[in-house]
Motif scaffolding. Structure first.
Motif, PDB file in Angstrom:
ATOM      1  N   GLY A  91      40.054  50.671  37.627  1.00  0.00           N
ATOM      2  CA  GLY A  91      41.052  50.457  36.585  1.00  0.00           C
ATOM      3  C   GLY A  91      41.411  48.937  36.935  1.00  0.00           C
ATOM      4  O   GLY A  91      41.336  48.308  35.069  1.00  0.00           O
ATOM      5  N   GLN A  92      42.337  49.009  37.469  1.00  0.00           N
ATOM      6  CA  GLN A  92      42.063  47.632  36.983  1.00  0.00           C
ATOM      7  C   GLN A  92      41.909  46.533  38.665  1.00  0.00           C
ATOM      8  O   GLN A  92      42.333  47.027  40.206  1.00  0.00           O
ATOM      9  CB  GLN A  92      43.864  46.721  37.502  1.00  0.00           C
ATOM     10  N   VAL A  93      41.845  44.806  38.933  1.00  0.00           N
ATOM     11  CA  VAL A  93      41.293  43.974  40.185  1.00  0.00           C
ATOM     12  C   VAL A  93      42.705  42.592  39.878  1.00  0.00           C
ATOM     13  O   VAL A  93      42.877  41.763  39.046  1.00  0.00           O
ATOM     14  CB  VAL A  93      39.986  43.289  40.442  1.00  0.00           C
ATOM     15  N   MET A  94      42.937  42.790  40.682  1.00  0.00           N
ATOM     16  CA  MET A  94      44.048  41.615  41.415  1.00  0.00           C
ATOM     17  C   MET A  94      43.171  40.480  42.009  1.00  0.00           C
ATOM     18  O   MET A  94      43.400  41.096  43.521  1.00  0.00           O
ATOM     19  CB  MET A  94      45.301  41.575  41.815  1.00  0.00           C
ATOM     20  N   LEU A  95      42.732  39.485  42.125  1.00  0.00           N
ATOM     21  CA  LEU A  95      41.981  38.523  42.474  1.00  0.00           C
ATOM     22  C   LEU A  95      42.325  37.132  42.824  1.00  0.00           C
ATOM     23  O   LEU A  95      43.033  36.796  42.093  1.00  0.00           O
ATOM     24  CB  LEU A  95      39.677  38.447  42.258  1.00  0.00           C
ATOM     25  N   ARG A  96      42.587  36.587  44.156  1.00  0.00           N
ATOM     26  CA  ARG A  96      43.102  35.225  44.584  1.00  0.00           C
ATOM     27  C   ARG A  96      42.147  34.756  45.407  1.00  0.00           C
ATOM     28  O   ARG A  96      42.051  35.284  46.536  1.00  0.00           O
ATOM     29  CB  ARG A  96      44.834  35.201  45.337  1.00  0.00           C
ATOM     30  N   VAL A  97      42.077  33.943  44.718  1.00  0.00           N
ATOM     31  CA  VAL A  97      40.919  33.021  45.091  1.00  0.00           C
ATOM     32  C   VAL A  97      41.648  31.292  46.236  1.00  0.00           C
ATOM     33  O   VAL A  97      42.124  30.525  44.780  1.00  0.00           O
ATOM     34  CB  VAL A  97      39.321  32.404  44.265  1.00  0.00           C
ATOM     35  N   THR A  98      41.757  31.493  47.417  1.00  0.00           N
ATOM     36  CA  THR A  98      42.649  29.517  47.775  1.00  0.00           C
ATOM     37  C   THR A  98      41.032  28.838  48.488  1.00  0.00           C
ATOM     38  O   THR A  98      40.431  29.321  49.574  1.00  0.00           O
ATOM     39  CB  THR A  98      43.019  30.065  49.185  1.00  0.00           C
ATOM     40  N   LYS A  99      41.592  28.031  48.373  1.00  0.00           N
ATOM     41  CA  LYS A  99      40.414  26.987  48.386  1.00  0.00           C
ATOM     42  C   LYS A  99      41.042  25.986  50.402  1.00  0.00           C
ATOM     43  O   LYS A  99      42.171  25.252  49.488  1.00  0.00           O
ATOM     44  CB  LYS A  99      39.863  25.614  47.435  1.00  0.00           C
TER      45      LYS A  99
END
Length: 120
Positions: A91-99
């Motif tokens: 139903g939902q996605v939380m996405l954290r992308v780190t460089k």
């Protein structure tokens, strides 16, 4: 009730960046993912098909990164979030992308987005 399936610290590589030196070679990215869904059916059945296979989610992220030519992590995050919402019963996605290598004085920089399945 929304439960959360998560992947924490998924490391992959992508060709991503605005500057010329970033376009020469793939660089590391780290993903933290939280996906909401009701896991009671899987909890009762103990069957993988009744939940989200996080190994397949990880493969989806890795393959999207392998094909990446994005300048911005925001664009990569949006593309991945859209794919996950389309391909998995969440139903939902939380996405954290780190460089991790983007700013030498910082442990990492990036973006965190939350996207919900649209109700049609």
């Amino acid at each position: 009730m929304d439960d959360v399936i998560f992947i924490d610290g998924l490391r992959t590589q992508a060709l991503i960046g605005v500057y010329d030196f970033e376009r020469d070679a793939a660089q590391p990215l780290v993903f933290d993912v939280e996906m909401t869904l009701d896991t009671r059916r899987a909890g009762d059945s103990d069957v993988l098909e009744d939940t989200v296979d996080y190994a397949v989610v990880a493969q989806t992220i890795e393959s999207t990164c392998a094909q990446s030519g994005f300048a911005l992590v925001e664009a990569l995050a949006e593309t991945i979030a859209t794919r996950l919402l389309h391909d998995f019963p969440i139903g939902q996605v939380m996405l954290r992308v780190t460089k991790p290598q983007a700013v030498p004085a910082a442990r990492g920089v990036g973006v965190r987005i939350v996207r919900r399945r649209s109700v049609a």
